[in-house]
Write a protein that holds these residues in place. Structure first.
Motif, short mmCIF file in Angstrom:
data_model
loop_
_atom_site.label_atom_id
_atom_site.label_comp_id
_atom_site.label_asym_id
_atom_site.label_seq_id
_atom_site.Cartn_x
_atom_site.Cartn_y
_atom_site.Cartn_z
N GLU A 184 43.36 28.21 29.90
CA GLU A 184 44.58 27.46 30.15
C GLU A 184 44.96 27.57 31.62
OE1 GLU A 184 47.86 27.91 27.33
OE2 GLU A 184 46.58 29.32 26.26
N ASN A 185 45.82 26.65 32.06
CA ASN A 185 46.26 26.67 33.45
C ASN A 185 47.42 27.64 33.62
OD1 ASN A 185 44.40 24.67 34.18
ND2 ASN A 185 45.73 23.09 33.37
N LYS A 186 47.13 28.90 33.39
CA LYS A 186 48.15 29.93 33.50
C LYS A 186 47.54 31.15 34.17
CE LYS A 186 50.99 28.59 29.55
NZ LYS A 186 51.64 29.06 28.29
N MET A 187 48.38 32.18 34.31
CA MET A 187 47.89 33.41 34.91
C MET A 187 47.24 34.30 33.86
SD MET A 187 50.52 34.73 37.85
CE MET A 187 51.86 35.02 36.71
N TYR A 188 46.16 34.93 34.26
CA TYR A 188 45.47 35.89 33.43
C TYR A 188 45.36 37.20 34.17
CZ TYR A 188 44.13 32.04 30.38
OH TYR A 188 44.16 30.97 29.51
N VAL A 189 45.23 38.26 33.42
CA VAL A 189 45.16 39.58 34.04
C VAL A 189 43.72 40.04 34.13
CG1 VAL A 189 45.53 40.80 31.86
CG2 VAL A 189 46.05 41.94 34.00
N PHE A 190 43.37 40.62 35.29
CA PHE A 190 42.04 41.18 35.51
C PHE A 190 42.18 42.68 35.73
CE2 PHE A 190 41.36 36.81 36.24
CZ PHE A 190 40.02 36.55 36.05
N ASN A 191 41.46 43.45 34.95
CA ASN A 191 41.44 44.90 35.13
C ASN A 191 40.28 45.27 36.04
OD1 ASN A 191 43.58 45.50 33.29
ND2 ASN A 191 42.19 44.97 31.62
N HIS A 192 40.52 46.16 36.96
CA HIS A 192 39.42 46.61 37.82
C HIS A 192 39.54 48.11 38.05
CE1 HIS A 192 42.07 46.86 41.38
NE2 HIS A 192 42.62 45.75 40.93
N THR A 193 38.47 48.69 38.48
CA THR A 193 38.45 50.14 38.73
C THR A 193 39.05 50.43 40.10
OG1 THR A 193 36.22 49.97 39.63
CG2 THR A 193 36.43 50.48 37.29
N ALA A 194 39.44 51.66 40.29
CA ALA A 194 40.08 52.06 41.55
C ALA A 194 39.06 52.11 42.69
CB ALA A 194 40.74 53.42 41.39
N GLY A 195 39.50 51.58 43.84
CA GLY A 195 38.68 51.69 45.04
C GLY A 195 39.03 52.96 45.79
N THR A 196 38.45 53.10 46.98
CA THR A 196 38.66 54.33 47.75
C THR A 196 40.12 54.50 48.16
OG1 THR A 196 38.06 53.12 49.76
CG2 THR A 196 36.31 54.34 48.65
#
Length: 365
Positions: free
Chosen positions: A229-241
């Motif tokens: 859909e034309n909406k916002m989605y959440v992306f999970n990512h791992t921690a960087g430095t």
């Protein structure tokens, strides 16, 4: 025969008298169900944070209900109302919460007078109706109030006035265990300077929902994207430095996905001139982390603008093509304040875009 009639008449008379006495006794007991005092200056408490809020009770005798019997809601709403006004004398808009708290001071006075603890009524048996500027904005039992909040005002403009009428009564659910018990009320107003909702909060509240927000990893494909859909989605990512110790919520980024997401916004007085890429958590450089909206300008300022064109020996430049140092680049000076007198190689001034002015921008070497 006559004696029998007389005896029956006497019995009938005794029964009638007994019934009358019982009814009168019951009425006499239930007539003392509610003792409520909510009156005058004694019960108004104001806590104001840097603002001038005035409570005007003129013309109101307050609420003073004693020896009340349970009544229907229709009857209760016709009781005498306690009238007061909230006036904003500050130059700024304010928001405020209107509360009906238990009055511990009056409860203590009652205990002292009786030489014993004054029994308190259950909030389930006390009903209320609140009007604001003539319209009903709340009603129910006191037990239905969350944290004693009667009304949460979204804002009152400078020099504005909100007029209130509060009615309280003992409802029909009251039974004998409420006899000779009390309720002591105190009105409280908490006022704060009005602050518009943050754009981040507005976006998250209005443009995402449980169906739209789903977890996608950073390896999503173009085919995945086109189906969304034309909406916002959440992306999970791992921690960087630089994100060591961040919580899982802080590591979530929100991104618009879809063939034609409705993500154009007005910014810098440029109507629909920017697009929201998404929302991400950033460190502001002091260790404080907050969510910020990431924008991209819809169109180029100019397609052939130079990042930098300072001649060799000027600032950090060591060649005729400028340098790769953002802190003293020509582009940085065009976009930010404080460089109004800074000339560039083509005769223009700095801070042009910041000040919404026209002029020559850095171009070429």
């Amino acid at each position: 025969m006559e004696d029998r009639i007389d005896n029956q008449a006497r019995k009938k008379k005794i029964i009638i008298i007994s019934l009358v006495i019982i009814v009168l006794a019951l009425i006499g007991i239930t007539y003392a169900f509610l003792r409520l005092r909510l009156e005058g200056e004694k019960v108004i408490t104001i806590r104001v944070k840097g603002l001038d809020v005035e409570l005007d009770e003129s013309g109101s005798d307050g609420i003073n209900i004693e020896n009340a019997i349970p009544v229907s809601d229709e009857e209760g709403k016709s009781n005498q109302a306690y009238k007061f006004s909230i006036i904003n004398n500050d130059k700024k808009k304010i928001t405020y919460g209107l509360y009906l708290d238990n009055d511990e001071e009056q409860k203590s006075d009652c205990d002292t007078e009786k030489g014993a603890s004054c029994g308190l009524l259950s909030h389930d048996v006390i009903s209320y109706q609140l009007k604001k500027n003539g319209s009903v904005i709340g009603e129910g039992t006191l037990s239905s109030l969350e944290d004693n909040l009667l009304h949460n005002s979204e804002g009152i403009e400078s020099k504005g006035t909100d007029k209130y009428e509060l009615v309280i009564w003992l409802n029909k659910t009251a039974e004998n265990d409420s006899i000779d018990k009390y309720y002591f009320g105190r009105i409280r107003v908490d006022a704060v300077e009005y602050r518009p909702p943050k754009a981040v909060d507005t976006l998250l509240a209005n443009y995402t929902n449980d169906e739209a927000i789903q977890d996608y990893d950073v390896n999503y494909t173009k085919e995945d994207s086109s189906a969304k859909e034309n909406k916002m989605y959440v992306f999970n990512h791992t921690a960087g430095t630089q994100q060591s110790g961040w919580s899982s919520d802080e590591l979530k980024d929100y991104r618009y996905i879809g063939a034609n997401p409705n993500n154009y916004v007005t910014f810098n007085n440029e109507e629909a001139g920017w697009r929201i890429i998404g929302i991400e958590t950033v460190d502001d450089g002091t260790g404080k982390r907050e969510q910020r909206i990431k924008l991209i300008r819809r169109n180029f300022l100019t397609p052939d603008m130079s990042f930098d064109n300072k001649p060799s020996g000027t600032g950090s430049s060591e060649s005729s093509y400028g340098s790769n140092d953002w802190t003293d680049s020509r582009l940085m000076m065009i976009l930010n304040p404080g460089y109004e007198e800074e000339a560039n190689a083509t005769g223009g001034k700095g801070s042009l875009y910041w000040n919404r002015q026209s002029g020559s921008c850095p171009k070429g070497s």
